[in-house]
Scaffold this active site. Sequence first.
Site, mmCIF file in Angstrom:
data_model
loop_
_atom_site.group_PDB
_atom_site.id
_atom_site.type_symbol
_atom_site.label_atom_id
_atom_site.label_comp_id
_atom_site.label_asym_id
_atom_site.label_seq_id
_atom_site.Cartn_x
_atom_site.Cartn_y
_atom_site.Cartn_z
ATOM 1 N N LYS A 11 43.164 30.991 52.538
ATOM 2 C CA LYS A 11 42.467 32.154 53.066
ATOM 3 C C LYS A 11 42.438 32.099 54.597
ATOM 4 C CE LYS A 11 39.239 32.738 49.195
ATOM 5 N NZ LYS A 11 39.652 34.083 48.785
ATOM 6 N N LYS A 64 31.917 33.122 36.570
ATOM 7 C CA LYS A 64 32.843 32.425 37.459
ATOM 8 C C LYS A 64 32.038 31.549 38.418
ATOM 9 C CE LYS A 64 35.959 33.245 41.378
ATOM 10 N NZ LYS A 64 36.499 34.260 42.317
ATOM 11 N N GLU A 122 42.434 32.487 41.553
ATOM 12 C CA GLU A 122 42.066 31.374 40.680
ATOM 13 C C GLU A 122 40.911 31.695 39.739
ATOM 14 O OE1 GLU A 122 38.765 31.631 42.990
ATOM 15 O OE2 GLU A 122 40.808 31.734 43.735
ATOM 16 N N ARG A 160 40.257 34.156 37.786
ATOM 17 C CA ARG A 160 40.664 34.644 36.463
ATOM 18 C C ARG A 160 41.206 33.512 35.588
ATOM 19 N NH1 ARG A 160 44.535 38.752 39.481
ATOM 20 N NH2 ARG A 160 42.758 38.504 40.880
ATOM 21 N N ASP A 202 45.245 31.784 45.158
ATOM 22 C CA ASP A 202 43.963 32.384 45.538
ATOM 23 C C ASP A 202 43.481 33.394 44.501
ATOM 24 O OD1 ASP A 202 41.732 32.723 47.136
ATOM 25 O OD2 ASP A 202 42.639 34.292 48.370
ATOM 26 N N ASP A 227 35.938 28.214 47.571
ATOM 27 C CA ASP A 227 37.296 28.698 47.353
ATOM 28 C C ASP A 227 38.043 28.780 48.681
ATOM 29 O OD1 ASP A 227 39.634 29.858 46.490
ATOM 30 O OD2 ASP A 227 38.777 31.871 46.278
ATOM 31 N N ASP A 231 31.330 32.263 45.970
ATOM 32 C CA ASP A 231 32.306 32.481 44.904
ATOM 33 C C ASP A 231 31.848 31.898 43.576
ATOM 34 O OD1 ASP A 231 34.620 33.920 44.472
ATOM 35 O OD2 ASP A 231 35.940 32.185 44.681
#
Length: 505
Positions: A271, A259, A343, A345, A341, A264, A282
């Site tokens: 967030k 990933k 995202e 996956r 949020d 993010d 991230d």
Amino acid sequence: MKLSIIPKESGKAKASALFFVKQSIQFSDVLSEAGEKQVESALKSMKDGIFADLEFLEIDGRATFFVDAAKERGLSGLDHLRMAGYRLAKVAAQKQIPVVSLMLADAAPEQFKAIAHGLAYADYKFDAYKSKKKEPFQVTFEIEAGTQVATFKKIAADVAVEQKAVTLAKNLVNTPAADMTPADFVDRAKTIAKFTQGLSIKVRDMKQLKKEGFMGHVTVGKGSSRPPFMVTISYDGSRTSAKKRGTQTSADHLVIVGKGLCFDTGGLCLKPPKSMPEMISDMTGAATALAAIQAIATLKLPLKVSAVLCLAENAIGNTSVLPGDIFTAKNGKTVMVDNTDAEGRLVLSDGLAEAGLIGATHIIDIATLTGAMVRALGYAVTGFFANDDDLALNTINAGEACCEKFWSMPLEEEYADALKDKFADLKNTGSDAGAISAALFLQEFVPENTVWAHWDIAGTAFVTKKWKYTEYGATGFGVQTLIEMARRLSATADKDCAESEYKQV
């Protein structure tokens, strides 16, 4: 830090180091009889609370560090040695001792490897953005290896490669998001592929991602002015190994899917401000995958390995994905974006599909995926999921050898129905068991008949307070375990390589 592997004392050292565990000295066969008596006397003082870790004492006429190799709680024996080496290197540099002798003639190979890793970790610092940089003091550690010189030199070479990979991952993660956009990450990947023998690279930009149906990247990245990319890096060590020996190429193909959310914000499901600064981390999964395949190629492991880097930025813009939007994933399943949020996956669904397209037999995806995993296991243990018991056991064992803790989590099917959506096949959030739901979502995109594990490194990737050999920031967790798993897979697939040049733990 520099290592010099020699059979016996050279006379250049200004200080020595002895490692002790609970009042018993290890690695001290080179002491004289008088030196042994001095050590016994020091240990008696230690029992009375007088002796301290890293205290200087005169042993055999030389200033000697006593290094506590069982100081920290909860660590394995090998990790105790890593921490002991780390503390020794820090103090030796602070005291500006140019040459320190380590009496390791009676150390087991895996013990020396642990100490060497600890010494190397002490060298790391991220000062690229400091206006004034201080040149570190160079300490040479003279390793008295006795009859194990050749073995220790091989180990030292491997440690250098592994530590270079850890440093790469940490530097990528610690770089601010403005300077590590998806395009910047692609440039770094291209450079590494160009200058690492055996690596090839394929880069898909937004146009190609849309054309080929990798809509997870498109959905997540379309709201940012910095477009997404998917990068596939390939290495075929099995073909080289087979050609060298005139044997068949191994059928095993390990694909590491990382990933790579370079930042993010959470998208429209924004967030809280307090959580934002750490979001540079991230993209740790992609950084870990890139670092691992660089090391695997450098070590010339006899195995076919690929890394798929899922790079995007989850930002707010007038084209951002909206809660409730539905897209069709690469494998044909439709997904409703319940939470923008969640995202990671979505881009990983593309990475898993790519792994199937390039013929993966084993997939490990690695991601800073869920806050639920942080709450469950904290900063010291990575939770993981696997659809294969052997792969799960190999993950735990390889992690132990690399002083990285893994805990097997259940792919609990009872929570799977919570991922069903009224209009689409799936939604990207499920039950209150957040880490399990995320893993169950990913499992929907794992190619059939493929061995797969998902590592959720949300807690272990980045720390805001000192943890083991990380002062602050990226830890490099997972890089060494991936290398070790490739090493063990190659040894299993290639019987001629089953006996390694030094003992694997």
